[in-house]
Design a protein around this motif. Structure first.
Motif, mmCIF file in Angstrom:
data_model
loop_
_atom_site.group_PDB
_atom_site.id
_atom_site.type_symbol
_atom_site.label_atom_id
_atom_site.label_comp_id
_atom_site.label_asym_id
_atom_site.label_seq_id
_atom_site.Cartn_x
_atom_site.Cartn_y
_atom_site.Cartn_z
ATOM 1 N N LYS A 13 5.683 4.297 9.597
ATOM 2 C CA LYS A 13 5.360 5.341 8.604
ATOM 3 C C LYS A 13 3.861 5.606 8.488
ATOM 4 O O LYS A 13 3.447 6.732 8.278
ATOM 5 N N THR A 31 -0.715 4.212 0.444
ATOM 6 C CA THR A 31 -0.606 3.614 -0.903
ATOM 7 C C THR A 31 -0.386 2.103 -0.847
ATOM 8 O O THR A 31 -0.673 1.404 -1.807
ATOM 9 N N GLY A 32 0.105 1.609 0.287
ATOM 10 C CA GLY A 32 0.276 0.163 0.431
ATOM 11 C C GLY A 32 -1.053 -0.573 0.303
ATOM 12 O O GLY A 32 -1.107 -1.709 -0.171
ATOM 13 N N TYR A 35 -1.753 -1.640 -3.254
ATOM 14 C CA TYR A 35 -1.037 -2.862 -3.646
ATOM 15 C C TYR A 35 -1.620 -4.077 -2.926
ATOM 16 O O TYR A 35 -1.669 -5.185 -3.477
ATOM 17 N N ARG A 36 -2.082 -3.871 -1.692
ATOM 18 C CA ARG A 36 -2.705 -4.973 -0.956
ATOM 19 C C ARG A 36 -4.003 -5.399 -1.650
ATOM 20 O O ARG A 36 -4.318 -6.588 -1.738
ATOM 21 N N ALA A 80 0.939 -8.440 -1.718
ATOM 22 C CA ALA A 80 1.109 -7.061 -2.199
ATOM 23 C C ALA A 80 2.554 -6.829 -2.623
ATOM 24 O O ALA A 80 2.825 -6.232 -3.673
ATOM 25 N N SER A 81 3.472 -7.304 -1.808
ATOM 26 C CA SER A 81 4.894 -7.131 -2.111
ATOM 27 C C SER A 81 5.229 -7.832 -3.435
ATOM 28 O O SER A 81 6.008 -7.320 -4.250
ATOM 29 N N SER A 84 3.687 -5.977 -6.452
ATOM 30 C CA SER A 84 4.260 -4.631 -6.614
ATOM 31 C C SER A 84 5.582 -4.650 -7.385
ATOM 32 O O SER A 84 6.091 -3.599 -7.760
ATOM 33 N N ARG A 90 2.681 -1.084 -11.197
ATOM 34 C CA ARG A 90 3.068 0.224 -10.661
ATOM 35 C C ARG A 90 2.549 1.340 -11.585
ATOM 36 O O ARG A 90 2.055 2.358 -11.123
ATOM 37 N N GLY A 111 4.272 5.223 1.634
ATOM 38 C CA GLY A 111 4.514 4.058 0.787
ATOM 39 C C GLY A 111 5.981 3.718 0.718
ATOM 40 O O GLY A 111 6.701 3.760 1.727
ATOM 41 N N ARG A 112 6.420 3.356 -0.503
ATOM 42 C CA ARG A 112 7.824 2.965 -0.702
ATOM 43 C C ARG A 112 8.529 3.881 -1.704
ATOM 44 O O ARG A 112 9.747 3.988 -1.691
ATOM 45 N N ASP A 113 7.723 4.467 -2.618
ATOM 46 C CA ASP A 113 8.319 5.231 -3.731
ATOM 47 C C ASP A 113 7.671 6.605 -3.858
ATOM 48 O O ASP A 113 7.636 7.168 -4.946
ATOM 49 N N ARG A 165 10.459 -9.466 3.132
ATOM 50 C CA ARG A 165 9.709 -8.412 2.440
ATOM 51 C C ARG A 165 10.626 -7.212 2.163
ATOM 52 O O ARG A 165 10.585 -6.641 1.077
ATOM 53 N N ASP A 169 11.249 -5.742 -1.521
ATOM 54 C CA ASP A 169 10.868 -4.351 -1.814
ATOM 55 C C ASP A 169 12.089 -3.512 -2.217
ATOM 56 O O ASP A 169 11.992 -2.631 -3.067
ATOM 57 N N ARG A 172 13.811 -5.040 -5.899
ATOM 58 C CA ARG A 172 13.141 -5.060 -7.209
ATOM 59 C C ARG A 172 13.724 -3.964 -8.108
ATOM 60 O O ARG A 172 14.210 -2.938 -7.619
HETATM 61 O O1 DC Z 1 3.009 -0.466 3.321
HETATM 62 P P1 DC Z 1 2.435 -1.881 3.203
HETATM 63 O O2 DC Z 1 3.090 -2.884 4.112
HETATM 64 O O3 DC Z 1 0.947 -1.901 3.335
HETATM 65 O O4 DC Z 1 2.769 -2.316 1.687
HETATM 66 C C1 DC Z 1 2.521 -3.622 1.205
HETATM 67 C C2 DC Z 1 3.419 -3.890 0.011
HETATM 68 O O5 DC Z 1 3.033 -3.062 -1.087
HETATM 69 C C3 DC Z 1 4.886 -3.608 0.233
HETATM 70 O O6 DC Z 1 5.561 -4.744 0.724
HETATM 71 C C4 DC Z 1 5.391 -3.183 -1.121
HETATM 72 C C5 DC Z 1 4.179 -2.633 -1.818
HETATM 73 N N1 DC Z 1 4.180 -1.170 -1.910
HETATM 74 C C6 DC Z 1 4.900 -0.604 -2.932
HETATM 75 O O7 DC Z 1 5.579 -1.312 -3.659
HETATM 76 N N2 DC Z 1 4.880 0.742 -3.123
HETATM 77 C C7 DC Z 1 4.162 1.545 -2.323
HETATM 78 N N3 DC Z 1 4.141 2.851 -2.543
HETATM 79 C C8 DC Z 1 3.428 0.979 -1.239
HETATM 80 C C9 DC Z 1 3.480 -0.378 -1.045
#
Ligand code: DC
Length: 212
Positions: A13, A31-32, A35-36, A80-81, A84, A90, A111-113, A165, A169, A172
């Motif tokens: 991604k 966006t990760g 969180y990192r 980060a996980s 988050s 958040r 990102g994730r969301d 992970r 992710d 949660r």
């Molecule tokens: O995309 P990444 O692997 O750099 O993200 C690291 C962690 O950050 C991922 O395991 C969960 C969290 N994260 C999140 O909860 N929401 C996002 N939009 C981006 C990342």
């Protein structure tokens, strides 16, 4: 135009989002990385990433931290996980992402969301997936390139970390990793980077044409 790119770790991604931003001439936010930075800041302060108050305090990280290569490490990804999962973390990072998404001519965020929480109004939403096996091989090759064959962890360790992970992710309660109902799925298991990028550009161009 807002392009939302979500998906699990090592799905491709980030590469896709960067290429879409360059192709359409709009800025990109990973966006990760935010969180990192929070995860890294907790560690620097000797805090507990599973403690909501420690994790929230770490949201006030120094901007310079975003450029630190240590953020790319697997250990920081795992921190980060963990941070988050806290709704307060958040919420603290929401405005920054929302402001980026709604600026000027638009933006690409990965990102994730993004498609579900940050930009449910996105012009187009991609959900990028790949099998655990394909993602573990990808991450393994990348780590061998970066660290050398002797220092890279075994493939099985990488696959186990990825699966853990994914489970955290997706499991949660606050903004879990899930495809938005209107997201277009893109499975990159059998694609190289160029193929994945071409497929993503085609999806976005089709969405733009459909929306007029
Ligand atoms: O995309 P990444 O692997 O750099 O993200 C690291 C962690 O950050 C991922 O395991 C969960 C969290 N994260 C999140 O909860 N929401 C996002 N939009 C981006 C990342």
């Amino acid at each position: 135009m807002i392009i939302a790119v979500d998906g699990p770790t090592a799905s491709g991604k980030g590469t896709i989002a960067k290429a879409l931003a360059a192709h359409f001439g709009i800025p990109h936010l990973d966006t990760g990385l935010l969180y990192r930075a929070v995860g890294r800041q907790v560690a620097l302060c000797g805090g507990d990433p599973d403690d909501a108050a420690d994790a929230l305090a770490a949201c006030d990280f120094d901007e310079a931290l975003l450029a630190d290569p240590v953020l790319r490490d697997e250990a920081t990804g795992s921190l980060a996980s963990r941070v988050s999962t806290h709704p307060a973390v958040r919420a603290a990072l929401f405005e920054r992402q929302r402001a980026f998404a709604t600026q000027g001519a638009g933006a690409v965020l990965d990102g994730r969301d993004i498609g579900t929480v940050i930009a449910p109004d996105a012009t187009v939403k991609l959900f990028v997936t790949a099998s655990v096996d394909a993602r573990a091989h990808r991450r393994w090759r990348e780590m061998i390139g970066r660290l050398g064959a002797d220092s890279a962890p075994p493939l099985a360790t990488i696959a186990a970390d990825l699966a853990a992970r994914d489970a955290r992710d997706a499991g949660r309660s606050s903004a879990p990793l899930v495809a938005a109902p209107d997201a277009v799925m893109l499975d990159t298991s059998a694609l190289d980077a160029a193929g994945a990028i071409a497929a993503a550009i085609a999806i976005v161009e089709r969405a733009i044409a459909e929306k007029g």
